[in-house]
Design a protein around this motif. Structure first.
Motif, PDB file in Angstrom:
ATOM      1  N   GLU A 148      11.600  -0.311   5.553  1.00  0.00           N
ATOM      2  CA  GLU A 148      11.143   1.049   4.585  1.00  0.00           C
ATOM      3  C   GLU A 148      11.492   0.662   2.995  1.00  0.00           C
ATOM      4  OE1 GLU A 148      12.868   5.579   4.689  1.00  0.00           O
ATOM      5  OE2 GLU A 148      13.836   4.098   6.122  1.00  0.00           O
ATOM      6  N   LEU A 149      12.550   0.049   2.881  1.00  0.00           N
ATOM      7  CA  LEU A 149      12.581  -0.122   1.469  1.00  0.00           C
ATOM      8  C   LEU A 149      11.622  -0.825   0.864  1.00  0.00           C
ATOM      9  CD1 LEU A 149      14.360  -0.085  -0.971  1.00  0.00           C
ATOM     10  CD2 LEU A 149      15.544  -2.505  -0.184  1.00  0.00           C
ATOM     11  N   VAL A 150      11.017  -1.976   1.748  1.00  0.00           N
ATOM     12  CA  VAL A 150       9.832  -2.828   0.916  1.00  0.00           C
ATOM     13  C   VAL A 150       8.695  -1.907   0.926  1.00  0.00           C
ATOM     14  CG1 VAL A 150       8.059  -4.599   1.945  1.00  0.00           C
ATOM     15  CG2 VAL A 150      10.630  -4.985   2.119  1.00  0.00           C
ATOM     16  N   SER A 151       8.563  -0.839   1.613  1.00  0.00           N
ATOM     17  CA  SER A 151       7.395  -0.130   1.633  1.00  0.00           C
ATOM     18  C   SER A 151       7.410   0.979   0.180  1.00  0.00           C
ATOM     19  CB  SER A 151       7.362   0.922   2.546  1.00  0.00           C
ATOM     20  OG  SER A 151       6.306   1.887   2.568  1.00  0.00           O
ATOM     21  N   LYS A 152       8.723   1.475  -0.055  1.00  0.00           N
ATOM     22  CA  LYS A 152       9.079   2.116  -1.314  1.00  0.00           C
ATOM     23  C   LYS A 152       8.818   1.312  -2.246  1.00  0.00           C
ATOM     24  CE  LYS A 152      11.959   5.728   0.711  1.00  0.00           C
ATOM     25  NZ  LYS A 152      11.404   6.926   0.397  1.00  0.00           N
ATOM     26  N   LEU A 153       9.344   0.058  -2.329  1.00  0.00           N
ATOM     27  CA  LEU A 153       9.038  -0.605  -3.558  1.00  0.00           C
ATOM     28  C   LEU A 153       7.652  -1.147  -4.058  1.00  0.00           C
ATOM     29  CD1 LEU A 153      12.228  -3.269  -3.087  1.00  0.00           C
ATOM     30  CD2 LEU A 153      12.034  -1.140  -4.312  1.00  0.00           C
ATOM     31  N   ASN A 154       6.905  -1.251  -2.637  1.00  0.00           N
ATOM     32  CA  ASN A 154       5.565  -1.327  -3.031  1.00  0.00           C
ATOM     33  C   ASN A 154       4.842  -0.218  -3.797  1.00  0.00           C
ATOM     34  OD1 ASN A 154       5.310  -4.066  -1.864  1.00  0.00           O
ATOM     35  ND2 ASN A 154       4.750  -2.965   0.298  1.00  0.00           N
ATOM     36  N   ALA A 155       5.235   1.020  -3.586  1.00  0.00           N
ATOM     37  CA  ALA A 155       5.014   2.336  -4.170  1.00  0.00           C
ATOM     38  C   ALA A 155       5.211   2.138  -5.525  1.00  0.00           C
ATOM     39  CB  ALA A 155       5.377   3.545  -3.300  1.00  0.00           C
ATOM     40  N   VAL A 156       6.668   1.681  -5.820  1.00  0.00           N
ATOM     41  CA  VAL A 156       7.103   1.444  -7.108  1.00  0.00           C
ATOM     42  C   VAL A 156       6.090   0.711  -8.168  1.00  0.00           C
ATOM     43  CG1 VAL A 156       8.953   0.810  -8.548  1.00  0.00           C
ATOM     44  CG2 VAL A 156       9.584   2.104  -6.516  1.00  0.00           C
ATOM     45  N   ARG A 157       5.678  -0.359  -7.533  1.00  0.00           N
ATOM     46  CA  ARG A 157       4.652  -1.197  -8.112  1.00  0.00           C
ATOM     47  C   ARG A 157       3.424  -0.700  -8.221  1.00  0.00           C
ATOM     48  NH1 ARG A 157       6.850  -4.675  -3.638  1.00  0.00           N
ATOM     49  NH2 ARG A 157       8.620  -5.900  -4.440  1.00  0.00           N
ATOM     50  N   ARG A 158       2.964   0.067  -7.587  1.00  0.00           N
ATOM     51  CA  ARG A 158       1.389   0.728  -7.692  1.00  0.00           C
ATOM     52  C   ARG A 158       1.678   1.906  -8.619  1.00  0.00           C
ATOM     53  NH1 ARG A 158       1.522   0.734  -1.900  1.00  0.00           N
ATOM     54  NH2 ARG A 158       2.119   2.872  -2.025  1.00  0.00           N
ATOM     55  N   ARG A 159       2.879   2.729  -8.640  1.00  0.00           N
ATOM     56  CA  ARG A 159       2.873   3.956  -9.788  1.00  0.00           C
ATOM     57  C   ARG A 159       3.266   3.135 -11.239  1.00  0.00           C
ATOM     58  NH1 ARG A 159       5.788   6.540  -5.405  1.00  0.00           N
ATOM     59  NH2 ARG A 159       7.554   5.642  -6.365  1.00  0.00           N
ATOM     60  N   GLY A 160       4.272   2.164 -11.209  1.00  0.00           N
ATOM     61  CA  GLY A 160       4.683   1.742 -12.117  1.00  0.00           C
ATOM     62  C   GLY A 160       6.237   2.447 -12.608  1.00  0.00           C
ATOM     63  N   TYR A 161       6.439   3.541 -11.655  1.00  0.00           N
ATOM     64  CA  TYR A 161       7.776   3.780 -11.869  1.00  0.00           C
ATOM     65  C   TYR A 161       8.356   4.175 -10.574  1.00  0.00           C
ATOM     66  CZ  TYR A 161       5.187   8.117 -11.334  1.00  0.00           C
ATOM     67  OH  TYR A 161       4.326   9.101 -11.122  1.00  0.00           O
ATOM     68  N   ALA A 162       9.910   4.414 -10.364  1.00  0.00           N
ATOM     69  CA  ALA A 162      10.403   4.518  -9.153  1.00  0.00           C
ATOM     70  C   ALA A 162      11.082   6.131  -8.977  1.00  0.00           C
ATOM     71  CB  ALA A 162      11.674   3.756  -8.776  1.00  0.00           C
ATOM     72  N   ILE A 163      11.093   6.604  -8.011  1.00  0.00           N
ATOM     73  CA  ILE A 163      11.376   8.030  -7.628  1.00  0.00           C
ATOM     74  C   ILE A 163      12.624   8.045  -6.846  1.00  0.00           C
ATOM     75  CG2 ILE A 163      10.787  10.508  -7.068  1.00  0.00           C
ATOM     76  CD1 ILE A 163       7.812   9.485  -7.699  1.00  0.00           C
ATOM     77  N   GLN A 196      11.090  -5.856  -8.717  1.00  0.00           N
ATOM     78  CA  GLN A 196      10.607  -7.048  -9.287  1.00  0.00           C
ATOM     79  C   GLN A 196      10.784  -8.319  -8.481  1.00  0.00           C
ATOM     80  OE1 GLN A 196       9.016  -6.171 -12.071  1.00  0.00           O
ATOM     81  NE2 GLN A 196       9.798  -4.433 -11.494  1.00  0.00           N
ATOM     82  N   PHE A 197      11.650  -8.146  -7.213  1.00  0.00           N
ATOM     83  CA  PHE A 197      12.047  -9.329  -6.450  1.00  0.00           C
ATOM     84  C   PHE A 197      10.870  -9.642  -5.449  1.00  0.00           C
ATOM     85  CE2 PHE A 197      16.895  -9.008  -6.181  1.00  0.00           C
ATOM     86  CZ  PHE A 197      16.974  -8.914  -7.535  1.00  0.00           C
ATOM     87  N   THR A 198      10.700 -10.692  -5.016  1.00  0.00           N
ATOM     88  CA  THR A 198       9.916 -11.266  -3.687  1.00  0.00           C
ATOM     89  C   THR A 198      10.361 -10.639  -2.518  1.00  0.00           C
ATOM     90  OG1 THR A 198      10.627 -13.347  -3.549  1.00  0.00           O
ATOM     91  CG2 THR A 198       8.962 -13.160  -5.069  1.00  0.00           C
ATOM     92  N   LYS A 199       9.627 -10.752  -1.402  1.00  0.00           N
ATOM     93  CA  LYS A 199       9.981 -10.460  -0.225  1.00  0.00           C
ATOM     94  C   LYS A 199      11.254 -11.182   0.262  1.00  0.00           C
ATOM     95  CE  LYS A 199       8.500  -9.832   4.449  1.00  0.00           C
ATOM     96  NZ  LYS A 199       7.370  -9.533   5.445  1.00  0.00           N
ATOM     97  N   ALA A 200      11.085 -12.523  -0.171  1.00  0.00           N
ATOM     98  CA  ALA A 200      11.996 -13.548   0.374  1.00  0.00           C
ATOM     99  C   ALA A 200      13.153 -13.158  -0.489  1.00  0.00           C
ATOM    100  CB  ALA A 200      11.385 -15.050   0.182  1.00  0.00           C
ATOM    101  N   GLU A 201      13.291 -12.916  -1.805  1.00  0.00           N
ATOM    102  CA  GLU A 201      14.360 -12.541  -2.560  1.00  0.00           C
ATOM    103  C   GLU A 201      15.173 -11.234  -1.889  1.00  0.00           C
ATOM    104  OE1 GLU A 201      13.240 -14.516  -7.019  1.00  0.00           O
ATOM    105  OE2 GLU A 201      12.901 -12.401  -6.214  1.00  0.00           O
ATOM    106  N   LEU A 202      14.401 -10.302  -1.501  1.00  0.00           N
ATOM    107  CA  LEU A 202      14.957  -9.078  -0.790  1.00  0.00           C
ATOM    108  C   LEU A 202      15.604  -9.629   0.377  1.00  0.00           C
ATOM    109  CD1 LEU A 202      12.104  -6.579  -1.487  1.00  0.00           C
ATOM    110  CD2 LEU A 202      14.333  -6.490  -2.647  1.00  0.00           C
ATOM    111  N   GLU A 203      15.017 -10.192   1.158  1.00  0.00           N
ATOM    112  CA  GLU A 203      15.653 -10.836   2.558  1.00  0.00           C
ATOM    113  C   GLU A 203      16.937 -11.581   2.385  1.00  0.00           C
ATOM    114  OE1 GLU A 203      12.409 -13.106   4.285  1.00  0.00           O
ATOM    115  OE2 GLU A 203      11.561 -11.132   5.023  1.00  0.00           O
ATOM    116  N   SER A 204      17.054 -12.339   1.310  1.00  0.00           N
ATOM    117  CA  SER A 204      18.137 -13.020   0.837  1.00  0.00           C
ATOM    118  C   SER A 204      19.107 -12.193   0.404  1.00  0.00           C
ATOM    119  CB  SER A 204      17.755 -14.068  -0.173  1.00  0.00           C
ATOM    120  OG  SER A 204      19.169 -14.753  -0.742  1.00  0.00           O
ATOM    121  N   LEU A 205      18.818 -11.206  -0.307  1.00  0.00           N
ATOM    122  CA  LEU A 205      19.735 -10.246  -0.868  1.00  0.00           C
ATOM    123  C   LEU A 205      20.394  -9.384   0.248  1.00  0.00           C
ATOM    124  CD1 LEU A 205      21.035  -9.187  -3.607  1.00  0.00           C
ATOM    125  CD2 LEU A 205      19.189  -7.405  -3.810  1.00  0.00           C
TER     126      LEU A 205
END
Length: 281
Positions: A203-218, A176-185
């Protein structure tokens, strides 16, 4: 007269040993946890949260001059009431009960109380362990859990705190975070953890993009061996993030075809509960 931590050096008139030990333990935990970061953050994007070294049972027993079994019971009681949390290394830290907002100033219902029936229903429907999770900076806390009834179930992780980037629930929330928020965190990089975890932000950003596409995380045995987890974010009808809902399964019980079914069940329950999450405290 008081010492440097505000504790009176004069003996209490009516000492109660168990209460004294509990209060001394809270002082030890406070001194080993980055409290300002947990509570306030730095004001620039999402708050930072560093767990610090924490305390183990043996160290607590030594510092308080009590038996390890007594130390364990004290710590378990603090975890039960939210005054302490336990990480994957079995170290203890200050818990969410230490909040900047007093209970008297809160309104609405408690997230755990609202979601408890959903956890019970999902655990029965899927016959697996279900967790409710909440983000604390770059960590995720297991707020509640319902264990499955079968022998090969995953035990509840209630009260534990793990790095968010290395759990399904944490990734559902981080998505749910933006790229800027992730970079800050993660301005100092991702926390180093044991095992096949994500180690770099891209690598984390790539996985989070997959979460957004699927609607769930693995999470496929990344935070713990022999555990596969699927999770979704919980939002109210205004789109405010309230937490995450996760199912934990043994790999032997989780063929690839089951993961989308779990994800679909979680998304349906999250959508159904959205109206009830609007008045969460």
């Amino acid at each position: 007269m008081q010492n440097a931590v505000g504790r009176s050096t004069k003996p209490a008139a009516y000492p109660i040993e168990s209460v004294d030990n509990a209060l001394r333990l809270l002082t030890l935990l406070r001194n080993r946890t980055d409290v300002p970061a947990v509570i306030a953050g730095d004001g620039a994007g999402p708050p930072g949260f560093e767990l610090g070294p924490g305390l183990g049972v043996v160290e607590v027993a030594r510092q308080l001059g009590i038996a390890p079994s007594t130390a364990h019971r004290l710590l378990a009681m603090l975890v039960h009431h939210g005054f302490a949390v336990q990480d994957l290394k079995r170290k203890y830290h200050l818990g969410p009960a230490f909040s900047v907002t007093p209970a008297s100033a809160r309104s609405g219902r408690d997230l755990r109380a609202v979601m408890r029936p959903s956890l019970v229903a999902l655990s029965r429907q899927l016959d697996e362990t279900v967790h409710l999770m909440a983000l604390q900076g770059s960590a995720v806390r297991f707020v509640d859990g319902i264990e499955a009834a079968h022998a090969d179930r995953v035990g509840t992780r209630e009260g534990m705190v793990l790095p968010a980037h290395n759990t399904a629930g944490g990734r559902a929330l981080l998505a749910q975070f933006t790229k800027a928020e992730l970079e800050s965190l993660y301005s100092h990089g991702l926390p180093v953890v044991y095992g096949p975890a994500v180690s770099e932000l891209p690598e984390l950003v790539s996985k989070l993009n997959a979460v957004r596409r699927r609607g769930y995380a693995i999470n496929d045995e990344e935070s713990e061996r022999n555990i596969v987890s699927v999770a979704v974010v919980l939002k109210d009808t205004d789109g405010v993030v309230r937490g995450a809902l996760a199912v934990a399964v043994r790999p032997s019980r989780c063929p690839n075809s089951l993961i989308p079914k779990i994800g679909k069940a979680l998304m349906a329950e999250a959508a159904r509960m959205a109206p009830d999450l609007c008045d969460i405290a």
